[in-house]
Design a protein around this motif. Structure first.
Motif, mmCIF file in Angstrom:
data_model
loop_
_atom_site.group_PDB
_atom_site.id
_atom_site.type_symbol
_atom_site.label_atom_id
_atom_site.label_comp_id
_atom_site.label_asym_id
_atom_site.label_seq_id
_atom_site.Cartn_x
_atom_site.Cartn_y
_atom_site.Cartn_z
ATOM 1 N N ASP A 198 0.824 -1.211 0.000
ATOM 2 C CA ASP A 198 0.000 0.000 0.000
ATOM 3 C C ASP A 198 0.857 1.261 0.000
ATOM 4 O O ASP A 198 2.089 1.202 0.065
ATOM 5 C CB ASP A 198 -0.956 -0.007 1.206
ATOM 6 C CG ASP A 198 -0.232 -0.108 2.541
ATOM 7 O OD1 ASP A 198 0.883 0.454 2.662
ATOM 8 O OD2 ASP A 198 -0.754 -0.756 3.456
ATOM 9 N N GLU A 199 0.203 2.421 -0.082
ATOM 10 C CA GLU A 199 0.926 3.688 -0.172
ATOM 11 C C GLU A 199 1.813 3.944 1.045
ATOM 12 O O GLU A 199 2.833 4.622 0.954
ATOM 13 C CB GLU A 199 -0.072 4.843 -0.333
ATOM 14 C CG GLU A 199 -0.739 4.890 -1.693
ATOM 15 C CD GLU A 199 -1.623 6.124 -1.842
ATOM 16 O OE1 GLU A 199 -1.653 6.942 -0.916
ATOM 17 O OE2 GLU A 199 -2.271 6.247 -2.895
ATOM 18 N N LYS A 200 1.437 3.407 2.182
ATOM 19 C CA LYS A 200 2.233 3.589 3.404
ATOM 20 C C LYS A 200 3.399 2.607 3.480
ATOM 21 O O LYS A 200 4.164 2.636 4.437
ATOM 22 C CB LYS A 200 1.332 3.429 4.629
ATOM 23 C CG LYS A 200 0.247 4.495 4.742
ATOM 24 C CD LYS A 200 -0.597 4.292 5.991
ATOM 25 C CE LYS A 200 -1.690 5.355 6.103
ATOM 26 N NZ LYS A 200 -2.533 5.139 7.311
ATOM 27 N N GLN A 201 3.530 1.766 2.462
ATOM 28 C CA GLN A 201 4.603 0.759 2.411
ATOM 29 C C GLN A 201 4.582 -0.111 3.674
ATOM 30 O O GLN A 201 5.609 -0.371 4.292
ATOM 31 C CB GLN A 201 5.966 1.438 2.240
ATOM 32 C CG GLN A 201 6.088 2.214 0.926
ATOM 33 C CD GLN A 201 7.427 2.900 0.782
ATOM 34 O OE1 GLN A 201 7.728 3.818 1.533
ATOM 35 N NE2 GLN A 201 8.220 2.460 -0.183
ATOM 36 N N THR A 202 3.404 -0.577 4.031
ATOM 37 C CA THR A 202 3.221 -1.321 5.281
ATOM 38 C C THR A 202 4.062 -2.582 5.331
ATOM 39 O O THR A 202 4.704 -2.872 6.354
ATOM 40 C CB THR A 202 1.739 -1.685 5.463
ATOM 41 O OG1 THR A 202 0.960 -0.477 5.469
ATOM 42 C CG2 THR A 202 1.523 -2.434 6.768
ATOM 43 N N SER A 203 4.086 -3.342 4.239
ATOM 44 C CA SER A 203 4.856 -4.587 4.226
ATOM 45 C C SER A 203 6.344 -4.307 4.402
ATOM 46 O O SER A 203 7.028 -4.950 5.213
ATOM 47 C CB SER A 203 4.615 -5.343 2.918
ATOM 48 O OG SER A 203 5.257 -6.587 2.917
ATOM 49 N N LEU A 204 6.869 -3.344 3.649
ATOM 50 C CA LEU A 204 8.281 -2.982 3.741
ATOM 51 C C LEU A 204 8.629 -2.462 5.131
ATOM 52 O O LEU A 204 9.633 -2.860 5.734
ATOM 53 C CB LEU A 204 8.613 -1.930 2.680
ATOM 54 C CG LEU A 204 10.023 -1.316 2.724
ATOM 55 C CD1 LEU A 204 11.090 -2.387 2.587
ATOM 56 C CD2 LEU A 204 10.168 -0.261 1.627
ATOM 57 N N ARG A 205 7.796 -1.580 5.660
ATOM 58 C CA ARG A 205 8.077 -0.992 6.978
ATOM 59 C C ARG A 205 7.990 -2.041 8.094
ATOM 60 O O ARG A 205 8.773 -2.000 9.053
ATOM 61 C CB ARG A 205 7.123 0.173 7.242
ATOM 62 C CG ARG A 205 7.441 1.419 6.417
ATOM 63 C CD ARG A 205 6.440 2.544 6.662
ATOM 64 N NE ARG A 205 6.824 3.747 5.948
ATOM 65 C CZ ARG A 205 7.617 4.711 6.434
ATOM 66 N NH1 ARG A 205 8.123 4.573 7.651
ATOM 67 N NH2 ARG A 205 7.902 5.776 5.722
ATOM 68 N N THR A 206 7.064 -2.969 7.975
ATOM 69 C CA THR A 206 6.968 -4.035 8.980
ATOM 70 C C THR A 206 8.227 -4.895 8.952
ATOM 71 O O THR A 206 8.795 -5.246 9.995
ATOM 72 C CB THR A 206 5.730 -4.916 8.726
ATOM 73 O OG1 THR A 206 4.567 -4.099 8.746
ATOM 74 C CG2 THR A 206 5.607 -6.006 9.782
ATOM 75 N N PHE A 207 8.664 -5.232 7.753
ATOM 76 C CA PHE A 207 9.908 -5.991 7.579
ATOM 77 C C PHE A 207 11.077 -5.271 8.240
ATOM 78 O O PHE A 207 11.833 -5.856 9.020
ATOM 79 C CB PHE A 207 10.159 -6.199 6.086
ATOM 80 C CG PHE A 207 11.567 -6.594 5.725
ATOM 81 C CD1 PHE A 207 11.972 -7.914 5.815
ATOM 82 C CD2 PHE A 207 12.468 -5.636 5.280
ATOM 83 C CE1 PHE A 207 13.274 -8.274 5.477
ATOM 84 C CE2 PHE A 207 13.766 -5.980 4.939
ATOM 85 C CZ PHE A 207 14.167 -7.315 5.033
ATOM 86 N N LEU A 208 11.234 -3.986 7.943
ATOM 87 C CA LEU A 208 12.355 -3.211 8.489
ATOM 88 C C LEU A 208 12.288 -3.093 10.006
ATOM 89 O O LEU A 208 13.310 -3.124 10.698
ATOM 90 C CB LEU A 208 12.374 -1.815 7.855
ATOM 91 C CG LEU A 208 12.698 -1.749 6.355
ATOM 92 C CD1 LEU A 208 12.476 -0.331 5.822
ATOM 93 C CD2 LEU A 208 14.135 -2.190 6.077
ATOM 94 N N SER A 209 11.081 -2.973 10.542
ATOM 95 C CA SER A 209 10.915 -2.770 11.980
ATOM 96 C C SER A 209 11.321 -3.993 12.805
ATOM 97 O O SER A 209 11.648 -3.880 13.983
ATOM 98 C CB SER A 209 9.467 -2.404 12.308
ATOM 99 O OG SER A 209 8.601 -3.516 12.112
ATOM 100 N N LYS A 210 11.325 -5.166 12.186
ATOM 101 C CA LYS A 210 11.616 -6.391 12.920
ATOM 102 C C LYS A 210 13.087 -6.784 12.899
ATOM 103 O O LYS A 210 13.522 -7.665 13.645
ATOM 104 C CB LYS A 210 10.786 -7.547 12.342
ATOM 105 C CG LYS A 210 9.294 -7.400 12.578
ATOM 106 C CD LYS A 210 8.543 -8.660 12.200
ATOM 107 C CE LYS A 210 7.066 -8.545 12.548
ATOM 108 N NZ LYS A 210 6.334 -9.806 12.292
ATOM 109 N N ALA A 211 13.875 -6.147 12.034
ATOM 110 C CA ALA A 211 15.249 -6.597 11.801
ATOM 111 C C ALA A 211 16.265 -5.865 12.679
ATOM 112 O O ALA A 211 16.220 -4.650 12.824
ATOM 113 C CB ALA A 211 15.605 -6.414 10.328
ATOM 114 N N ASP A 212 17.185 -6.631 13.246
ATOM 115 C CA ASP A 212 18.352 -6.058 13.929
ATOM 116 C C ASP A 212 19.439 -5.709 12.914
ATOM 117 O O ASP A 212 20.232 -4.798 13.128
ATOM 118 C CB ASP A 212 18.914 -7.058 14.948
ATOM 119 C CG ASP A 212 17.906 -7.394 16.026
ATOM 120 O OD1 ASP A 212 17.511 -6.476 16.769
ATOM 121 O OD2 ASP A 212 17.497 -8.571 16.112
ATOM 122 N N VAL A 213 19.459 -6.462 11.833
ATOM 123 C CA VAL A 213 20.382 -6.214 10.722
ATOM 124 C C VAL A 213 19.582 -6.312 9.429
ATOM 125 O O VAL A 213 18.816 -7.262 9.239
ATOM 126 C CB VAL A 213 21.538 -7.238 10.687
ATOM 127 C CG1 VAL A 213 22.477 -6.950 9.522
ATOM 128 C CG2 VAL A 213 22.302 -7.235 12.002
#
Length: 398
Positions: free
Chosen positions: A233-248
């Motif tokens: 979606d426009e908020k890039q929810t999938s991408l942002r969720t992915f990034l939020s979970k990663a330590d690296v």
């Protein structure tokens, strides 16, 4: 018929290996092999060989010389690239990405299995070096200071088994090579992929197994979660969720229309810069880029690091290469914030790197050419339908 094989590569062992493979697979036609060293050869030397070549093997840095293929390389059927990235081919003029050709002028296959192991080891070594302050300790040693003064700062670090590592470009060969090693070391691995898999479809793209990977767990077992970005979606929810979970976060994505400035630097319909998805990262996150520098605009990355949005960036690729001394990455950031290397994470150490894939594709090409010739002798118009491994998708650019 004589098939002309042209090798244009800095790896001098390839012509000898090619000759050996052609004999081993009993290539059904007479062959001629020519070689130009890519580093010392001239454009004129390369152009001369391209005129008669049926098969080209080598680095794609001279792909622009293939422009107007009906003139520059009228006999070319197949280009086996020794590189993982294919953006050089997109610089052909006219480029087959556009609806210029009724059919593709030749087939391109990428060096998909060549670089993954060395790039994986680069990522793992950098993760450990940054997390455990190895570079900082070296700085202290160079200054002739005692490392024991700040000893407490060097004793606080996570175990690999405590880390969640996100791989951007997880389903390709390099992403899988990284994931398999990280999983074996106890990391939790999540992936970012282009599209959601259909029911019954493998979670990752099947790869050619190589001896160096034979002892590792299979790729499909290594990913805890997979996040598709196509249709996000426009908020890039999938991408942002992915990034939020990663330590690296490790980026191995190629340069395509879909990936340019995916992590920051894009503009909205009104010309305003869209907030970087990396604002969703943990402040302790380490960003390792071994894909392409175009994934994020340099100014955006510098600002993110200066604000402390993430803790450190390891950049083996940059938006501009070679990196100029005036780059903000060099002038405004400290070694505590960024580690820069000269695009060297994936560097085969000998000519054996090409063996499994080249031999398999040569066998398939030989069978295709033999079938095509048989059809012509029987008066049938039956052109070769390429079944080579790792064929480039001209529309997608990889």
């Amino acid at each position: 018929m004589i098939f002309n094989f042209f090798v244009c590569s800095a790896v001098k062992e390839i012509p000898e290996k090619l000759e050996k493979f052609l004999k081993e697979i009993e290539f059904p036609f007479e062959t001629r092999i020519s070689y130009v060293d890519r580093l010392s050869g001239t454009d004129d030397e390369i152009k001369t060989q391209l005129k008669s070549a049926h098969v080209v093997i080598g680095e794609p840095h001279f792909a622009h010389l293939l422009s107007n293929p009906e003139i520059s390389c009228p006999n070319l059927r197949w280009f086996q690239s020794t590189a993982a990235g294919l953006e050089y081919f997109m610089k052909m003029n006219p480029c087959p990405y556009f609806p210029t050709f009724a059919k593709l002028p030749f087939v391109v296959t990428r060096g998909a299995t060549f670089y993954g192991p060395t790039m994986a080891e680069y990522c793992i070594s950098m993760m450990i070096a940054v997390q455990r302050s190895f570079f900082k300790m070296k700085e202290v040693q160079i200054k002739l200071d005692s490392p024991y003064v700040d000893r407490d700062n060097y004793t606080k670090f996570p175990l690999l088994s405590q880390l969640t590592v996100g791989i951007m470009g997880a389903t390709g060969s390099i992403g899988q090579d990284i994931a398999r090693r990280l999983y074996a070391l106890g990391c939790t691995v999540i992936g970012l992929c282009r599209r959601k898999r259909k029911e019954g479809e493998p979670i990752v793209t099947p790869q050619v197994e190589t001896p160096v990977n034979a002892h590792l767990p299979p790729s499909e077992l290594c990913f805890e979660e997979m996040y598709p970005i196509l249709g996000d979606d426009e908020k890039q929810t999938s991408l942002r969720t992915f990034l939020s979970k990663a330590d690296v976060v490790i980026n191995v994505l190629p340069t395509t229309l879909e990936t340019i400035h995916l992590l920051g630097g894009r503009l909205d319909s009104e010309g305003k810069e869209i907030p970087s998805p990396m604002e969703s990262c943990k402040k302790s996150c380490i960003f390792i880029n071994i894909g392409r520098g175009t994934i994020i605009k340099e100014d955006v990355l510098v600002d993110i690091l200066k604000k402390g949005t993430i803790s450190h960036a390891v950049l083996d690729v940059q938006e501009m290469e070679p990196l100029p001394s005036s780059s903000r990455l060099l002038t405004e950031l400290s070694p505590d914030q960024v580690t820069i290397t000269p695009h060297c994470s994936g560097w085969p150490q000998n000519g054996d790197f090409i063996t499994p894939l080249l031999k398999e594709n040569l066998s398939r090409f030989a069978a295709g050419m033999k079938a095509e010739e048989s059809a012509l002798k029987e008066g049938r118009t039956e052109e070769w339908v390429p079944d080579l491994l790792y064929i480039m998708n001209w529309k997608e650019g990889y």
